[in-house]
Design an enzyme around this catalytic site. Structure first.
Site: not given
Ligand code: GLU
Length: 423
Positions: A94, A106, A222
């Protein structure tokens, strides 16, 4: 050990495929197939009743090649090492896909937060930061909210981190913070907003509008709530919601209303009663009936693997926007694509969250804060540009959007590795 191995292998094989697609050096795959660092700890917590319970917690820092590792921390009862590894690998994609100076990470805590009191949640959150402290920092690894975590928990993280680090206020160590603690406006909305933007983009690309298109959402947290809110604002109609509620009667895991829901009514019920399933003026349907609904758009916004090869054949939606990370198994993707379903993959569709986390991190560094509109304008402009690029690659190379996203991201990661002299 074998838990969630499938999702980890699936992400690894997507990396491998992209390395082959781009004829990159094999070293790129060897370096990226595992996280740079994986921390597993046991956290003993004094419970309200005086007993002590021990919770497993993890943090996978997958890649810092392009910048500090970045990604959420989830509180969920099935969290395990393979899951956080796989999800951290998706975060690297991402960040690279969005051309951010960030990597991927993560974390997770194995707990059902609903079974804890507020004090117990706080205690767990603080002990997570104590365990990970040496490996966190705005230039090292930057956590954020994920499943069952929120700005309030980020507030505990910030407080504990400051206490542990001689009072040093390094706000960019966490994102998704409360606004008064350096959080960004429009961060809470960002993932759902980005998902709605991606779906709108896909329709417009085909020369169609979203007006009166029907959609169904799995998960009303959310991401699900804000995706529903913005898609409704764009003219689409929410007709079904599926959510996990252990207290629900069996056979009623979703609600359906052909005339469409008012998203704010559902949110009000959820806040008051704890679950949207308490909404009375809708038909109660089963999980299987939910997925088989004749809707235009399906948005899985809950957990990984919720659409598998058993569910996929019954799906009638023509477009799936992945709000959750990894909601569709590889076998399900094959079945769906054979039927001509367009899947906007997680790494693209839900990347609005990390994108606005990045804007938060930048605001913490500069000390200059943006308005809500400024953040959403930047998010919309950036996501549209990335969607343009990914759709163009998919079209040129005749690959699906996931493969096109991986190709774009892996090119950047490979360049980063090369310039850092790693191969
Ligand atoms: N938990 C979100 C995701 O899976 C956002 C991660 C973030 O903002 O660093 O993309």
């Amino acid at each position: 050990m074998g838990e969630n191995l499938e999702i980890l292998q699936s992400v690894q094989s997507q990396y491998k495929k992209a390395v082959e697609d781009l004829s990159l050096d094999q070293a790129v795959y060897e370096i990226l197939k595992d996280p740079e660092r994986l921390i597993e700890v046991s956290l003993p917590i004094k419970m309200d009743d005086g007993s002590t319970k021990v919770f497993k917690a993890f943090r996978s820092a997958h890649s810092s090649i392009l910048g500090p590792s970045k990604g959420g921390v989830r509180f969920n009862e099935n969290v395990n090492a393979n899951e956080v590894k796989a999800l951290s690998m998706m975060m690297t994609i991402k960040s690279a896909l969005l051309s951010l100076p960030l990597g991927g990470g993560k974390g997770g805590l194995r707990v059902d937060p609903k079974s804890l009191s507020e004090r117990e949640v706080e205690s767990l959150a603080r002990s997570y930061v104590r365990a990970m402290n040496n490996y966190l920092g705005s230039d090292i690894d930057v956590p954020a909210p994920d499943v069952n975590t929120n700005p309030k928990i980020m507030g505990y993280f910030v407080d504990e981190y400051i206490a542990l680090n001689r009072g040093r206020l390094d706000l960019g160590t966490f994102t998704g913070k409360p606004i008064c603690l350096g959080g960004s406006l429009a961060r809470t909305e960002a993932t759902g907003y980005g998902l709605a933007l991606s779906v709108k983009y896909a329709y417009e690309k085909r020369g169609e509008s979203l007006e009166l298109k029907t959609f169904a959402i799995q998960g009303f947290g959310n991401v699900g709530y804000f995706a529903a809110k913005y898609l409704s604002e764009f003219g689409a109609k929410l007709v079904a919601v599926n959510t996990s509620d252990k207290t629900a009667e069996s056979g009623s895991s979703a609600i359906y209303k052909a005339s469409g829901f008012d998203v704010e009514d559902l949110q009000a019920i959820r806040e008051k009663e704890g679950s949207v399933l308490k909404y009375d003026e809708a038909e109660k349907i089963t999980n299987e009936e939910f997925f088989a609904l004749d809707v235009d758009i399906l948005l899985p916004c809950a957990l990984e693997n919720s659409i598998d090869e058993k569910i996929a054949p019954s799906i009638k939606a023509r477009l799936i926007g992945e709000g959750a990370n990894g909601p569709t198994t590889d076998k399900a993707v094959e079945i769906l694509e054979d039927k001509g379903v367009l899947i906007i993959p997680d790494i693209l569709a839900n990347s609005g969250g990390v994108l606005v986390s990045y804007y938060e991190w930048v605001q913490n560094r500069t000390g200059e804060y943006l308005t809500f509109e400024e953040v959403q304008d930047k998010q919309r402009e950036k996501m549209t540009r990335v969607l343009d690029e990914v759709f163009a690659i998919a079209n040129d190379k005749k690959v699906n959007l996931r493969r096109a996203s991986f190709m774009k991201a892996l090119q950047r990661l490979s360049d980063g590795l090369k310039f850092r002299g790693r191969f």
